[in-house]
Design an enzyme around this catalytic site. Structure first.
Site, short mmCIF file in Angstrom:
data_model
loop_
_atom_site.label_atom_id
_atom_site.label_comp_id
_atom_site.label_asym_id
_atom_site.label_seq_id
_atom_site.Cartn_x
_atom_site.Cartn_y
_atom_site.Cartn_z
N LYS A 7 0.80 -1.24 0.00
CA LYS A 7 0.00 0.00 0.00
C LYS A 7 0.83 1.29 0.00
CE LYS A 7 -3.38 -1.22 -0.49
NZ LYS A 7 -3.76 -2.04 -1.71
N HIS A 9 6.68 -7.34 -2.53
CA HIS A 9 6.57 -6.69 -1.22
C HIS A 9 7.60 -7.29 -0.26
CE1 HIS A 9 3.08 -4.48 -2.31
NE2 HIS A 9 2.20 -5.45 -2.19
N SER A 16 -4.14 2.88 4.82
CA SER A 16 -4.44 2.26 3.53
C SER A 16 -4.46 0.73 3.66
CB SER A 16 -3.38 2.68 2.51
OG SER A 16 -3.66 2.14 1.25
S1 PPS Z 1 -0.66 -2.92 -3.25
O1 PPS Z 1 -1.90 -3.74 -3.02
O2 PPS Z 1 0.29 -3.08 -2.15
O3 PPS Z 1 -0.07 -3.15 -4.56
O4 PPS Z 1 -1.20 -1.43 -3.18
P1 PPS Z 1 -0.41 -0.13 -3.67
O5 PPS Z 1 -0.63 0.07 -5.10
O6 PPS Z 1 0.99 -0.16 -3.15
O7 PPS Z 1 -1.12 1.03 -2.84
C1 PPS Z 1 -2.46 1.39 -3.01
C2 PPS Z 1 -2.57 2.81 -2.49
O8 PPS Z 1 -2.00 3.70 -3.47
C3 PPS Z 1 -2.99 4.60 -3.91
N1 PPS Z 1 -2.80 4.93 -5.32
C4 PPS Z 1 -2.56 6.18 -5.75
N2 PPS Z 1 -2.41 7.35 -5.09
C5 PPS Z 1 -2.21 8.46 -5.83
N3 PPS Z 1 -2.15 8.46 -7.19
C6 PPS Z 1 -2.27 7.32 -7.89
N4 PPS Z 1 -2.20 7.33 -9.21
C7 PPS Z 1 -2.48 6.10 -7.16
N5 PPS Z 1 -2.66 4.81 -7.52
C8 PPS Z 1 -2.84 4.12 -6.38
C9 PPS Z 1 -4.30 3.85 -3.66
O9 PPS Z 1 -5.40 4.72 -3.69
C10 PPS Z 1 -4.00 3.27 -2.28
O10 PPS Z 1 -3.93 4.26 -1.28
P2 PPS Z 1 -5.19 4.72 -0.38
O11 PPS Z 1 -4.63 5.66 0.64
O12 PPS Z 1 -5.75 3.49 0.26
O13 PPS Z 1 -6.15 5.40 -1.30
#
Ligand code: PPS
Length: 309
Positions: free
Chosen positions: A61, A122, A152
């Site tokens: 996340k 991860h 998150s």
């Molecule tokens: S995972 O399951 O570990 O692969 O998830 P990951 O992609 O690392 O994290 C998901 C969080 O990243 C946010 N996210 C973004 N934030 C800003 N801009 C963009 N383009 C974007 N894409 C993914 C996503 O909303 C999750 O964060 P939270 O705070 O829960 O919204």
């Protein structure tokens, strides 16, 4: 990886989803991992990447999917069509993920692809298969400030029906501080890659920097990967990978994973995408306890997170 492969992947998940359930964690060298991953641990550890493969490493996340999209677009000179042919997890496989058959594991997907492959993990640095370091693969690490990362992860653990039950928020905060969530301690994770970054080919990024100045960060990634795209292409990549666009894009919003696995009615995968959402969740008492503990756990390093407080 073709559209056909993506479809058969979704089909496999549909077939297996009835047998999917919240899974226990089993420690590997002290790091709690989902039991299915542990079952194939020897193959994961033995994985031999090609020197041209690119690894995106994150604590869950922290901005993995966002970075996967940015790099995939950089590799395709900003060609949105090429990057919309399959969901993120097919174009950029998740190294250690494993599920019941017939769902292909990350290793199965990688076997079908030709290098250079864009690989997600991860795994903390201590559990990184040695082949990545022996072959000098480029590693892009993304860190996110602890409190937002925790929030998150809490929503994700509620919606991901294969992860252990998160339980109530209060207890979850303590599990995070004790490193009891899947993939272990956030503190060890961000420190592990930070301490190696000078010795290895590691670009260490922050989610908060990506939010504050995505253009500058996309350019940094481009230079690190020895790529060169025009200014117009950079602008296009920033636009395609905005939170709004990735949330609407069925290839990046994980809507291809059925609700029996990712129940997005509980919480969408693309949830808020903001910095500072922790302020809506932590009580003053929790902030105090968390920050005192943070000082202790992080006292041996000085990682410049922008927004602890
Ligand atoms: S995972 O399951 O570990 O692969 O998830 P990951 O992609 O690392 O994290 C998901 C969080 O990243 C946010 N996210 C973004 N934030 C800003 N801009 C963009 N383009 C974007 N894409 C993914 C996503 O909303 C999750 O964060 P939270 O705070 O829960 O919204």
């Amino acid at each position: 990886m073709t559209e056909k492969d993506a479809l058969s992947f979704s089909q496999a998940i549909m077939e297996a989803s009835a047998s999917l359930t919240r899974l226990p964690l089993i420690p590997v060298k002290g790091v709690p991992l989902i039991s299915y991953i542990v079952e194939i641990w020897d193959s994961i550890w033995a994985f031999r990447p090609d020197p041209s493969d690119i690894l995106i490493a994150t604590y869950p996340k922290a901005g993995t999917t966002w970075t996967q999209e940015i790099i995939d677009l950089l590799l395709h000179n900003g060609d949105a069509v090429a990057c919309k042919q399959a969901p993120t997890h097919i174009r950029s496989p998740f190294l250690e993920i494993n599920s019941p058959p017939p769902i292909p594991s990350g290793l199965d997907l990688l076997k079908k692809m030709k290098p250079p492959r864009l690989i997600k993990t991860h795994l903390p640095f201590a559990l990184l298969p040695p082949g990545f370091l022996e072959n000098n693969c480029k590693i892009v690490y993304v860190a996110r400030n602890a409190k937002d990362n925790l929030v998150s992860y809490f929503y994700f653990d509620n919606m991901n029906q294969c992860h252990p039950e998160p339980g109530p928020w209060e207890g979850y905060v303590h599990k995070f501080m004790r490193g009891e969530l899947s993939w272990g301690s956030w503190y060890d994770h961000v420190k592990g890659y930070w301490l190696e970054k000078e010795k290895r080919d590691i670009l260490y990024l922050f989610y908060e920097d990506l939010k504050a100045n995505p253009r500058r960060e996309v350019e940094r990634i481009m230079r690190f990967l020895d790529l060169s795209v025009s200014d117009e292409v950079i602008d296009k990549i920033v636009e395609i990978t905005s939170f709004k666009n990735m949330k609407e894009n069925p290839m990046t919003n994980y809507s291809s994973i059925p609700p029996s696995v990712f129940n997005q009615s509980v919480s969408p995968f693309m949830r808020k995408g903001e910095v500072g959402d922790w302020k809506n969740h932590f009580t003053p008492e929790q902030i105090k306890i968390f920050e005192e503990d943070y000082e202790k756990q992080m006292k041996d390093v000085n990682i410049p997170f922008r927004s602890l407080i």
